[in-house]
Design a protein around this motif. Structure first.
Motif, PDB file in Angstrom:
ATOM      1  N   PRO A 111      28.719   4.963 -28.335  1.00 39.81           N
ATOM      2  CA  PRO A 111      27.985   6.322 -28.524  1.00 39.81           C
ATOM      3  C   PRO A 111      26.619   6.237 -29.481  1.00 39.81           C
ATOM      4  O   PRO A 111      25.767   6.679 -29.170  1.00 39.81           O
ATOM      5  CB  PRO A 111      28.989   7.048 -29.279  1.00 39.81           C
ATOM      6  CG  PRO A 111      30.115   6.184 -29.600  1.00 39.81           C
ATOM      7  CD  PRO A 111      30.130   4.932 -29.006  1.00 39.81           C
ATOM      8  N   HIS A 112      26.459   4.901 -30.230  1.00 37.79           N
ATOM      9  CA  HIS A 112      25.543   5.004 -31.226  1.00 37.79           C
ATOM     10  C   HIS A 112      24.589   3.746 -30.970  1.00 37.79           C
ATOM     11  O   HIS A 112      24.095   3.330 -32.168  1.00 37.79           O
ATOM     12  CB  HIS A 112      25.854   5.428 -32.676  1.00 37.79           C
ATOM     13  CG  HIS A 112      26.412   6.799 -32.641  1.00 37.79           C
ATOM     14  ND1 HIS A 112      25.742   7.870 -32.671  1.00 37.79           N
ATOM     15  CD2 HIS A 112      27.947   6.996 -33.072  1.00 37.79           C
ATOM     16  CE1 HIS A 112      26.638   8.749 -32.841  1.00 37.79           C
ATOM     17  NE2 HIS A 112      27.955   8.356 -32.856  1.00 37.79           N
ATOM     18  N   ARG A 113      25.030   3.088 -30.207  1.00 34.03           N
ATOM     19  CA  ARG A 113      24.056   1.858 -30.014  1.00 34.03           C
ATOM     20  C   ARG A 113      23.913   1.444 -28.370  1.00 34.03           C
ATOM     21  O   ARG A 113      24.389   2.137 -27.733  1.00 34.03           O
ATOM     22  CB  ARG A 113      24.673   0.538 -30.651  1.00 34.03           C
ATOM     23  CG  ARG A 113      26.134   0.111 -30.164  1.00 34.03           C
ATOM     24  CD  ARG A 113      26.318  -1.302 -30.499  1.00 34.03           C
ATOM     25  NE  ARG A 113      25.793  -2.094 -29.482  1.00 34.03           N
ATOM     26  CZ  ARG A 113      25.233  -3.349 -29.807  1.00 34.03           C
ATOM     27  NH1 ARG A 113      25.427  -3.722 -31.016  1.00 34.03           N
ATOM     28  NH2 ARG A 113      24.553  -3.803 -29.002  1.00 34.03           N
ATOM     29  N   ASN A 147      18.347  -1.164 -31.894  1.00 26.52           N
ATOM     30  CA  ASN A 147      17.892   0.118 -32.522  1.00 26.52           C
ATOM     31  C   ASN A 147      16.267   0.460 -31.738  1.00 26.52           C
ATOM     32  O   ASN A 147      15.857   1.181 -32.325  1.00 26.52           O
ATOM     33  CB  ASN A 147      17.576  -0.279 -33.998  1.00 26.52           C
ATOM     34  CG  ASN A 147      18.776  -0.470 -34.613  1.00 26.52           C
ATOM     35  OD1 ASN A 147      19.940   0.203 -34.694  1.00 26.52           O
ATOM     36  ND2 ASN A 147      18.858  -1.357 -35.619  1.00 26.52           N
TER      37      ASN A 147
END
Length: 96
Positions: free
Chosen positions: A31-33, A53
């Protein structure tokens, strides 16, 4: 490597995985990478990753090219399978 196998300046490496009907591919999404694409054969695994990132236009272009070329690969394998289905079935029995 870029394009149709053209090398650019800097480091490079070529890795070949002989799939032989036992390969696997999976995309691990988070979800976040950024995702990780794993391609494996036998005891070998190649993981394709991008910067966790930073996703820029070049990264998106590479991902699209990868997907397009994977589709071309699949069509070629299917074409050959349809041309020689009996020999393909015999080879599959040999690997079981």
């Amino acid at each position: 490597m870029t394009g149709a196998g053209r090398r650019v300046n800097g480091s490079w490496q070529a890795t070949t995985l002989h799939i032989d009907g036992r390969g696997r591919a999976v995309c691990l999404a988070y979800p976040h990478r950024t995702p990780i694409l794993e391609v494996g054969a036998g005891n070998s695994i190649v993981k394709l990753t991008v910067h966790a990132n930073r996703v820029d236009h070049a990264t998106v272009t590479f991902a699209r090219e990868l997907a397009e070329q994977a589709e071309v690969f699949a069509r070629e394998v299917e074409r050959l399978h349809h041309l020689h289905p009996a020999s393909t079935a015999l080879r599959q029995e040999d690997t079981l």
